[in-house]
Design an enzyme around this catalytic site. Sequence first.
Site, short mmCIF file in Angstrom:
data_model
loop_
_atom_site.label_atom_id
_atom_site.label_comp_id
_atom_site.label_asym_id
_atom_site.label_seq_id
_atom_site.Cartn_x
_atom_site.Cartn_y
_atom_site.Cartn_z
N ASN A 127 0.85 -1.18 0.00
CA ASN A 127 0.00 0.00 0.00
C ASN A 127 0.90 1.24 0.00
O ASN A 127 1.52 1.56 1.01
CB ASN A 127 -0.89 -0.03 1.26
CG ASN A 127 -1.77 1.19 1.36
OD1 ASN A 127 -1.92 1.95 0.40
ND2 ASN A 127 -2.38 1.38 2.53
N TRP A 128 0.95 1.90 -1.14
CA TRP A 128 1.84 3.07 -1.26
C TRP A 128 1.19 4.32 -0.68
O TRP A 128 1.80 5.38 -0.63
CB TRP A 128 2.26 3.29 -2.73
CG TRP A 128 3.01 2.13 -3.31
CD1 TRP A 128 3.39 0.97 -2.67
CD2 TRP A 128 3.48 1.98 -4.66
NE1 TRP A 128 4.06 0.14 -3.53
CE2 TRP A 128 4.13 0.73 -4.77
CE3 TRP A 128 3.40 2.78 -5.81
CZ2 TRP A 128 4.70 0.26 -5.95
CZ3 TRP A 128 3.98 2.33 -6.99
CH2 TRP A 128 4.62 1.08 -7.06
N LYS A 129 -0.07 4.21 -0.30
CA LYS A 129 -0.83 5.32 0.30
C LYS A 129 -0.71 6.59 -0.55
O LYS A 129 -0.64 6.51 -1.77
CB LYS A 129 -0.35 5.57 1.73
CG LYS A 129 -0.27 4.30 2.57
CD LYS A 129 -0.15 4.58 4.03
CE LYS A 129 0.02 3.29 4.78
NZ LYS A 129 -0.33 3.41 6.17
N HIS A 134 -9.85 0.64 4.17
CA HIS A 134 -8.60 0.82 4.92
C HIS A 134 -8.90 1.70 6.13
O HIS A 134 -9.70 2.63 6.06
CB HIS A 134 -7.53 1.46 4.02
CG HIS A 134 -6.18 1.46 4.67
ND1 HIS A 134 -5.81 2.40 5.61
CD2 HIS A 134 -5.12 0.61 4.56
CE1 HIS A 134 -4.58 2.13 6.04
NE2 HIS A 134 -4.15 1.04 5.42
N GLU A 183 -6.08 -5.57 9.83
CA GLU A 183 -5.06 -4.57 10.14
C GLU A 183 -5.42 -3.88 11.46
O GLU A 183 -6.24 -2.93 11.47
CB GLU A 183 -4.99 -3.51 9.04
CG GLU A 183 -4.56 -4.05 7.71
CD GLU A 183 -3.95 -2.94 6.86
OE1 GLU A 183 -2.79 -3.09 6.48
OE2 GLU A 183 -4.62 -1.93 6.62
N GLY A 222 1.78 1.61 10.79
CA GLY A 222 2.74 2.71 10.76
C GLY A 222 3.35 3.04 12.11
O GLY A 222 3.96 4.09 12.28
N GLY A 270 2.47 -1.32 4.33
CA GLY A 270 2.59 0.09 3.96
C GLY A 270 4.05 0.48 3.78
O GLY A 270 4.64 0.30 2.72
N GLY A 271 4.65 0.98 4.85
CA GLY A 271 6.02 1.52 4.81
C GLY A 271 7.01 0.63 4.08
O GLY A 271 7.72 1.08 3.17
C1 PEP Z 1 -1.01 -0.15 5.74
O1 PEP Z 1 -0.84 0.91 5.18
O2 PEP Z 1 -2.01 -0.79 5.48
C2 PEP Z 1 -0.01 -0.62 6.71
C3 PEP Z 1 -0.20 -1.77 7.28
O3 PEP Z 1 1.07 0.20 6.95
P1 PEP Z 1 2.44 -0.21 7.68
O4 PEP Z 1 2.93 -1.49 7.07
O5 PEP Z 1 3.37 0.93 7.43
O6 PEP Z 1 2.14 -0.38 9.13
#
Ligand code: PEP
Length: 250
Positions: free
Chosen positions: A9-11, A96, A168, A174, A237-238
């Site tokens: 997920n590049w957000k 999300h 999640e 994050g 995400g990250g």
């Molecule tokens: C996400 O954006 O769905 C996520 C899980 O982010 P991260 O991996 O950065 O916690």
Amino acid sequence: MRKTVIAGNWKMNLSEKEAVSLAQSIKEKIPPKSKDRVALVFPSMIHLASVAKLLEGSGVLVGAQNCYPSGLAAFTGETSPEQLKEIGVGVVMIGHSERRQFLGESNSFCNEKVRFLLKEGFTALYCVGETLSERESGKTFAVIGAQIREGLQGIESNSFSKLILAYEPVWAIGTGKVATPAQAQEVHAFIRKEVAGLFLGAAEVAQSISILYGGSVKPDNIQALLKEADIDGGLVGGASQKIDSYAGLF
Ligand code: PEP
């Protein structure tokens, strides 16, 4: 056999140049279905067409982070699945926690989107998860149970093959605080049980659905998570926004 999906997920991150360069590196470094893991990336909407074009035919799937449940119509600022289809995007993420928290998306609006997408032949990745205060007040299972039942109500049994779920925990997104494999497994098993109770005959559907874990997944913690019986991949995400850490998940 359930598919192991490693979704990135590049957000609302990366410039156009960075998004295209990351996609190019993914194309070069992640062989299609390497180790039976399916690569799926969610660039931001503005980069979707360029990334989808670059990854066309590569085996890496490209998804949108959101959509509006309608054909072409007067919904200023929104994106129709019809427009996504035109640029070769066949997967959409729904629910999300950032959209639930900051943009007020409810279970029923998510349900409208998931149903619309499945009806149009898309794959929907539906996300659920509890906040820290919900966990601390013992409401995790009530919250997630409602997200599953309300978010997935009315979906036809034969559409479930186009559905992926993601658990999640909001407190792990994050934050660097990953759920322990046991904590995640407990909720994944619960989600599978909830899906099995959605309609008569859903037990088989529940066994076949991939449930991804998301929340501070990194190359050094993914293997332990994937060893759990009900964890079928990661929504990341990250660590998905840099080639070395994303490739390290495969
Ligand atoms: C996400 O954006 O769905 C996520 C899980 O982010 P991260 O991996 O950065 O916690």
